[in-house]
Design an enzyme around this catalytic site. Sequence first.
Site, short mmCIF file in Angstrom:
data_model
loop_
_atom_site.label_atom_id
_atom_site.label_comp_id
_atom_site.label_asym_id
_atom_site.label_seq_id
_atom_site.Cartn_x
_atom_site.Cartn_y
_atom_site.Cartn_z
N GLN A 85 2.98 -3.49 7.58
CA GLN A 85 1.69 -3.45 6.90
C GLN A 85 1.92 -3.54 5.40
OE1 GLN A 85 -0.76 0.05 7.61
NE2 GLN A 85 -1.87 -0.29 5.71
N CYS A 91 -4.43 -0.19 8.14
CA CYS A 91 -3.74 0.39 9.31
C CYS A 91 -4.58 0.36 10.58
CB CYS A 91 -3.25 1.80 9.00
SG CYS A 91 -4.55 2.95 8.46
N HIS A 162 -4.15 7.94 8.67
CA HIS A 162 -3.39 6.72 8.98
C HIS A 162 -3.40 6.49 10.49
CE1 HIS A 162 -0.31 3.67 8.27
NE2 HIS A 162 0.44 4.22 9.21
N ASP A 177 3.91 1.72 13.86
CA ASP A 177 3.35 2.11 12.57
C ASP A 177 3.83 1.09 11.54
OD1 ASP A 177 2.85 3.20 10.06
OD2 ASP A 177 3.65 5.17 10.51
#
Length: 223
Positions: A85, A91, A162, A177
Amino acid sequence: MVKRWLPLEANPDVMNQFMWGLGVPEDVGFCDVYGLDDEMLAMVPQPVLAVLLLYPQDRKKESDASTTSTVETKEPNKKVYFTKQTVGNACGTIGIIHAIGNAVSKIKLVDGSYFHRFYKQTADMDPIQRAAFLEEDQEMEDAHSVAAAGGDTEAKDGVIEHYVCFSCVDGELYELDGGNPQPIHHGPSSPDSLLQDAARVIKARIVEYSESLNFNVMALSMM
């Protein structure tokens, strides 16, 4: 200057309208997970294809934990669809991309749709190349903006919460993630136990961040 989008609300209706508009069929959708005990998990429609967690991430805390951790690091499975990211507040969208990307064999994406094209175009890219592709993708940026404006609360920059995604690939549970360099391996899993296995990891995360109540869990299910 780092590109920033407005954050997505943790709202299944927002998430569903967003991804349905990009080519996910309407028999696949997100729903709220109201609790992590067996009784509440049993209420979630099956099969579960992925789990999204929104939590008040503290990067310093996680960095400190990683330097003192004795957990064995496992080379990520090349079949895991993973992207970095590089866009601020993206996110939620990255979570959806991970959720769909690791269940694409079970989802019949609409021919010619955004996601149908996106996963073909990025299939052979590495996580950094995928991030760069997404950063320049105006169609996704526009769709994200519409979704961010469609929540019940006003979208604001500067959030600390997040999104991460949990997926089962080849009998293993992975936490995806985009802020990390690679997927995090959480041990054996299966399509049938994905929700329970993700719940186990999430419970530990809640204990770790016990000073906060800002947690939200959604499951991507076949409706």
